[in-house]
Write a protein that holds these residues in place. Structure first.
Motif, mmCIF file in Angstrom:
data_model
loop_
_atom_site.group_PDB
_atom_site.id
_atom_site.type_symbol
_atom_site.label_atom_id
_atom_site.label_comp_id
_atom_site.label_asym_id
_atom_site.label_seq_id
_atom_site.Cartn_x
_atom_site.Cartn_y
_atom_site.Cartn_z
ATOM 1 N N ASP A 42 1.497 10.546 -2.436
ATOM 2 C CA ASP A 42 2.816 10.522 -3.169
ATOM 3 C C ASP A 42 3.734 9.522 -2.379
ATOM 4 O O ASP A 42 3.261 8.840 -1.486
ATOM 5 C CB ASP A 42 3.319 11.869 -3.667
ATOM 6 N N GLU A 43 4.881 9.194 -2.803
ATOM 7 C CA GLU A 43 5.839 7.991 -2.372
ATOM 8 C C GLU A 43 6.087 8.244 -0.885
ATOM 9 O O GLU A 43 6.624 7.568 -0.360
ATOM 10 C CB GLU A 43 6.921 7.938 -3.345
ATOM 11 N N LYS A 44 6.057 9.607 -0.573
ATOM 12 C CA LYS A 44 6.050 10.245 0.906
ATOM 13 C C LYS A 44 5.007 9.964 2.093
ATOM 14 O O LYS A 44 4.776 9.546 2.899
ATOM 15 C CB LYS A 44 6.700 11.598 1.265
ATOM 16 N N GLY A 61 7.416 8.130 3.495
ATOM 17 C CA GLY A 61 7.199 7.045 2.808
ATOM 18 C C GLY A 61 7.013 5.804 3.397
ATOM 19 O O GLY A 61 7.160 4.655 3.028
ATOM 20 N N LYS A 308 -2.318 2.786 -5.230
ATOM 21 C CA LYS A 308 -1.128 3.236 -6.018
ATOM 22 C C LYS A 308 -1.096 4.910 -5.515
ATOM 23 O O LYS A 308 -2.145 5.539 -5.431
ATOM 24 C CB LYS A 308 -1.374 3.505 -7.531
ATOM 25 N N SER A 309 0.019 5.536 -5.458
ATOM 26 C CA SER A 309 0.432 6.780 -5.017
ATOM 27 C C SER A 309 -0.250 7.660 -6.234
ATOM 28 O O SER A 309 -0.240 7.279 -7.465
ATOM 29 C CB SER A 309 1.732 7.343 -4.821
ATOM 30 N N THR A 314 4.133 4.241 -6.933
ATOM 31 C CA THR A 314 4.291 3.546 -5.859
ATOM 32 C C THR A 314 3.068 2.775 -5.350
ATOM 33 O O THR A 314 2.025 3.524 -4.975
ATOM 34 C CB THR A 314 4.984 4.354 -4.742
ATOM 35 N N LYS A 326 4.811 -1.989 1.522
ATOM 36 C CA LYS A 326 5.087 -1.276 0.186
ATOM 37 C C LYS A 326 5.421 -2.523 -0.756
ATOM 38 O O LYS A 326 6.283 -3.375 -0.437
ATOM 39 C CB LYS A 326 6.205 -0.429 0.498
#
Ligand SMILES: *[C@@H]1O[C@H](CO)[C@@H](O)[C@H](O)[C@H]1NC(C)=O
Ligand SMILES: *[C@@H]1O[C@H](CO)[C@@H](O)[C@H](O)[C@H]1NC(C)=O
Ligand SMILES: *[C@@H]1O[C@H](CO)[C@@H](O)[C@H](O)[C@H]1NC(C)=O
Length: 330
Positions: A42-44, A61, A308-309, A314, A326
């Motif tokens: 995920d984004e983290k 992230g 991509k997440s 993201t 990023k």
């Protein structure tokens, strides 16, 4: 008249500039390792796998990365990683003996879940359609593609005996862990070298992709619903753009060449959403906002892999010298 033309031209340039303004923000660099595997939960939560037995993980992230070296694998190259959360990930070591390792404690311990010391073993890439079902691909042994599948999240792997026979000089690139794509129903993969073919469900199609030499051919495939983008090139001549990308309609199996190609050899490609995609390679990063028909360079900085997440959208990139970045849309 000339002046008006200039103003219009300037307005157009300015419009494209503002409409697509992406920045590549470097999160980590300077570690002496080459990253080719990237898996973003995920984004983290970001995991990366690299040469010299190195693995990187961030849980914030990308503000901090924890670099770890897998004990007894200091000389091995982990060309692909699949992560499911901050604790669970799977890595593959190329060359022989082939190894697949799994951690369930965030990378503190790695358990060998698969090993094969057959001469010529060379695992290239992995793909999972969910947390249970996955596939790993390796270079041919006695001309036959090496494929193994798991349906228990990578704890056990079963070699597939019905894998395709390849042509002489045809193999798979281990440049970004993304030349194979597992969907709920199908396994799609692309080959390179003297031949560059598209494989799915026991069928094979020759692609309008650069081929004929050891350094040429398809490197990666991205899929969104029933559209695929395949990226390719010649890694020995990374500025060549001839036949470096093809779009595939997975319903009709029609190949379409882009109108404007990515700007060189591309080792990785990912869909952001239905219309937007990112490709990267040794000489830069491109974006398409029309399903891969036209590409525009957004950076001349080279990366091996883009991902991509799994949750959210993201986009992260990784490459040589431990670089992880990023992509920011502003
Ligand atoms: C585009 O990027 C430039 C350079 O980073 C910045 O100065 C400009 O404000 C950005 N434009 C938009 C619309 O965000
Ligand atoms: C592999 O392919 C080569 C060239 O096509 C052929 O000469 C050889 O017999 C094949 N080997 C096996 C084990 O099928
Ligand atoms: C796709 O992603 C891009 C970049 O984040 C965004 O600008 C665009 O609106 C998105 N398109 C769709 C159809 O969601």
């Amino acid at each position: 008249m000339k002046r008006i033309f200039k103003i219009i031209l300037f307005a157009c340039l300015f419009y494209t500039q503002t409409a697509y303004n992406q920045t590549i923000s470097m999160l980590s660099s300077g570690t002496k390792t080459s990253i080719r595997g990237l898996s973003v939960v995920d984004e983290k939560i970001i995991w990366a796998s690299a040469s010299s037995g190195m693995i990187a993980k961030s849980v914030d992230g990308g503000r901090h990365f924890n670099w770890m070296q897998v004990p007894n694998f200091e000389k091995r190259d982990f060309r692909d990683i699949e992560a499911f959360d901050s604790n669970t990930a799977i890595i593959i070591a190329i060359a022989e003996p082939a190894y697949i390792l799994k951690t369930i404690d965030g990378g503190r311990h790695w358990k060998t879940v698969f090993t094969d010391s057959t001469k010529g073993m060379f695992l290239d890439a992995m793909s999972f359609s969910n947390n249970k079902n996955g596939v790993v691909i390796g270079d041919p042994i006695n001309n036959k593609t090496f494929i193994a599948k798991t349906n228990d999240g990578g704890n056990t792997w079963i070699k597939q005996n019905n894998a395709p026979i390849l042509a002489e000089g045809e193999a798979f690139f281990a440049s970004s862990g993304s030349n194979i794509f597992q969907t709920k129903k199908n396994t799609y993969f692309v080959s390179g070298g003297k031949k560059s073919n598209f494989y799915f469900n026991g069928k094979v199609l020759e692609m309008p992709i650069i081929q004929g030499f050891e350094s040429t051919g398809a490197n990666a495939i991205a899929i969104y619903k029933n559209k695929a983008i395949v990226v390719a090139g010649d890694f020995a001549k990374d500025s060549i753009t001839d036949n470096n990308c093809v779009l595939v309609d997975l319903k009709t199996m029609q190949f379409t060449k882009p109108n404007t190609t990515p700007s060189g050899y591309r080792s990785s490609v990912v869909f952001i959403n239905k219309t937007n995609a990112i490709a990267c390679g040794l000489n830069g990063v491109d974006i398409s906002n029309d399903k891969g028909l036209n590409w525009k360079t957004i950076s001349k900085e080279g990366f091996h892999v883009v991902a991509k997440s799994k949750k959210g959208n993201t986009i992260f990139l990784a490459g040589s010298k431990g670089r992880i970045a990023k992509l920011i849309f502003n």
